[in-house]
Scaffold this active site. Structure first.
Site, PDB file in Angstrom:
ATOM      1  N   TYR A 471       0.934  -1.193   0.164  1.00  0.00           N
ATOM      2  CA  TYR A 471       0.008  -0.106   0.050  1.00  0.00           C
ATOM      3  C   TYR A 471       0.888   1.290   0.120  1.00  0.00           C
ATOM      4  O   TYR A 471       0.606   2.298   0.949  1.00  0.00           O
ATOM      5  CB  TYR A 471      -0.895   0.171   1.507  1.00  0.00           C
ATOM      6  CG  TYR A 471      -1.723  -1.248   1.540  1.00  0.00           C
ATOM      7  CD1 TYR A 471      -2.085  -2.146   0.099  1.00  0.00           C
ATOM      8  CD2 TYR A 471      -2.180  -1.751   2.728  1.00  0.00           C
ATOM      9  CE1 TYR A 471      -3.014  -2.955   0.265  1.00  0.00           C
ATOM     10  CE2 TYR A 471      -2.816  -3.044   2.858  1.00  0.00           C
ATOM     11  CZ  TYR A 471      -3.304  -3.501   1.667  1.00  0.00           C
ATOM     12  OH  TYR A 471      -3.998  -4.611   1.673  1.00  0.00           O
ATOM     13  N   HIS A 472       1.744   1.279  -0.832  1.00  0.00           N
ATOM     14  CA  HIS A 472       2.524   2.480  -0.990  1.00  0.00           C
ATOM     15  C   HIS A 472       2.783   3.257  -2.401  1.00  0.00           C
ATOM     16  O   HIS A 472       3.579   3.252  -3.185  1.00  0.00           O
ATOM     17  CB  HIS A 472       4.318   1.959  -0.680  1.00  0.00           C
ATOM     18  CG  HIS A 472       4.365   1.388   0.622  1.00  0.00           C
ATOM     19  ND1 HIS A 472       5.344   0.888   0.979  1.00  0.00           N
ATOM     20  CD2 HIS A 472       3.448   1.512   1.927  1.00  0.00           C
ATOM     21  CE1 HIS A 472       5.388   0.423   2.347  1.00  0.00           C
ATOM     22  NE2 HIS A 472       4.239   0.944   2.851  1.00  0.00           N
ATOM     23  N   PRO A 473       1.466   3.240  -3.108  1.00  0.00           N
ATOM     24  CA  PRO A 473       1.500   3.829  -4.532  1.00  0.00           C
ATOM     25  C   PRO A 473       1.939   5.099  -4.355  1.00  0.00           C
ATOM     26  O   PRO A 473       1.895   5.825  -3.658  1.00  0.00           O
ATOM     27  CB  PRO A 473       0.052   3.633  -4.796  1.00  0.00           C
ATOM     28  CG  PRO A 473      -0.691   4.113  -3.487  1.00  0.00           C
ATOM     29  CD  PRO A 473       0.348   3.385  -2.410  1.00  0.00           C
TER      30      PRO A 473
END
Length: 544
Positions: A471-473
């Site tokens: 969850y590091h876009p």
């Protein structure tokens, strides 16, 4: 939808009250010279599922707090569609994330400058990290002690946390006391954005104080497009309770919508790849082929072990124990509810040609998935591990001109040249750590992927089947030189080819940073605020 009704105006209109938007709202309004409007679709962050650190798995799975996006079927992940959560709430993703604070490695930012983001090298961003930080109980010439973001450096509170660090040392790695300080490589405590038992989000650190000022106003609604006069952004249109309204910007419009929603709004407003926009019937305001491209993320796997002793956090997973823990937290802000339980981790070099860490570890004294499911009924523990750099690049595009339609997202996971090799190394190194004497009294066999998964082909299949997003876009509106046709914003975060419009969030990262991305997102907004106000940026400082 009803016709547009002109409503209000402000000097700066901020789209999104997430991590970056909260910083800008505070910094731009601080001296009272300018009025600031913050437009946010999500609601309050006051709920206990957000504020209790141990409840972190709940808000990212709740539609009232999360946009609920998913990727397109990923071709290298057996066609799986992965969850792609982003915060839809005051504080944005800082209100639903895992609360791990990682600046990144100085090489990350030197790479940004090399790719055209002049003035964003490690020496330039170091003073902005220091400005935002308040390292609780610490701080020095390098780390901040007076900033609004409270950061806790925990002492390992569980026997298994200490065993993990000791085992990593026995495997040949150093013990690190501050990976955000003099050297990232090694294993030790993971810094947390937690203070006095509460999640310390950007909303708590920045936005709350800003909203108390007379020159700041919050608006609730879904921004549907940017308004233009020629090449100049003059405001935004937003949807509120079924009615379209407009909000004028006397100075600038500032997009802080996330790596998904900022490129989405640009394309809805006519800024993006011209051919794509024309196919959807969207008038082309600016042909920028980089909008929605260069999308990046971190992937991670869980390697889970059975525990030989009933000492893991599983003892808190029954309804009665959860109730007691919640009551203790509600009354005292202490106990098991006051931590995210990612208290130890590490950064290592996996591949022979890596000259700085290229993988990250989080340790958890419980065997559980992000969605709360557990692999079996016995006690267990796990590491989350994955490469921090990949050549894989994805994209975001529109399925229709309808602003209510979600964007289409594809990361092209595992398409990088060394991705599979790196994950094989992650699995084998994790097994080597768990085989050390420090775990002899605790480890009782591997749960996932299981000892039968041993060959390169076995591990590749396991990764494709089980790997998850961290969850590091980021990167979908990347920063670069003004004459770079693939850049979207220049080094002052201005959208190239327009006036009065900037993007300030993780979408402008040229490359993903080494670790969790909330800290560099806050830093980007701190530095962007000085560019927006037109003042002198902070003097460069060495990053040890």
């Amino acid at each position: 939808m009803a016709a547009v009704r002109t409503q209000d105006a402000a000097d700066y209109v901020i789209v999104g009250a997430g991590s970056a938007g909260s910083v800008l709202a505070d910094r731009l309004s601080a001296d009272g010279r300018f009025s600031v409007a913050v437009v946010e679709y999500g609601g309050t962050d006051a709920g206990p599922f957000i504020q209790m650190p141990a409840a972190l798995s709940y808000p990212m799975n709740m539609r009232c707090y999360d946009w609920g996006y998913r990727t397109e079927p990923e071709p290298n992940l057996d066609g799986r569609s992965l969850a792609a959560p982003r915060g839809k709430v005051l504080g944005g993703s800082s209100s639903i994330n895992g609360m791990v604070y990682v600046r990144g490695h100085p090489r990350d930012f030197d790479t940004w400058e090399r790719l055209g983001a002049t003035g964003w090298a490690a020496r330039h961003v170091q003073p902005y990290f220091r400005r935002l930080e308040h390292v609780v109980g610490g701080g020095d010439a390098f780390r901040g002690r007076d900033g609004p973001m409270r950061i806790r450096r925990p002492e390992p509170s569980h026997l298994l946390d200490e065993a993990f660090i000791a085992a990593a040392e026995q495997a040949g790695y150093r013990r690190s006391t501050d990976y955000n300080g003099g050297g990232q490589e090694g294993f030790g405590p993971l810094e947390q954005t937690i203070n006095s038992g509460l999640r310390w989000s950007a909303a708590r650190a920045y936005l709350r104080s800003a909203l108390r000022r007379e020159n700041v106003r919050r608006y609730r609604g879904l921004v549907t497009r940017i308004l233009w006069r020629g090449d100049t952004a003059t405001g935004i249109e937003y949807l509120h309770r079924g009615r379209l309204r407009s909000l004028a910007a006397r100075r600038e419009v500032l997009l802080c919508g996330s790596a998904f929603n900022s490129p989405k709004l640009l394309m809805q407003s006519g800024v993006g790849p011209a051919e794509h926009l024309r196919k959807l019937g969207i008038p082309v305001q600016g042909d920028r082929r980089g909008v929605g491209r260069n999308l990046q993320d971190h992937l991670e796997i869980y390697l889970q072990m059975r525990s030989a002793q009933p000492i893991t956090l599983r003892r808190y997973m029954n309804p009665f124990a959860k109730g007691l823990a919640a009551a203790q937290w509600l009354l005292t802000r202490t106990g098991v509810g006051a931590s995210n339980h990612f208290e130890t981790g590490g950064f290592v070099r996996l591949l022979p040609d890596s000259d700085y860490p290229d993988a990250q570890y989080h340790f958890l004294p419980l065997a559980i998935r992000y969605d709360g499911s557990q692999p079996e009924k016995s006690h267990g523990f796990q590491v989350h591990v994955g490469p921090t750099r990949s050549e894989a690049r994805g994209s975001i595009w529109l399925d229709s001109a309808d602003p209510l339609a979600p964007p289409r997202i594809r990361f092209n996971y595992l398409s990088g040249k060394h991705d599979r090799e790196a994950f094989r190394a992650c699995v084998r190194l994790s097994r080597r750590i768990f085989a050390q004497p420090a775990f002899e009294a605790f480890a009782a066999g591997e749960i996932t992927p299981g000892v039968a998964c041993s060959s390169d082909e076995d591990i590749d299949r396991f990764v494709a089947r089980e790997v998850e997003s961290a969850y590091h876009p980021c990167g979908s509106c990347r920063m670069g030189a003004a004459d770079d046709p693939d850049a979207v914003v220049d080094p002052e975060c201005r959208v190239i080819g327009t006036e009065g419009l900037r993007v300030v969030d993780s979408s402008i990262f040229p490359t993903i940073t080494n670790g969790n991305i909330n800290a560099p997102t806050l830093m980007v907004a701190e530095k962007a605020a000085d560019h927006i106000l037109g003042g002198q940026t902070l003097d460069p400082e060495p990053w040890p």
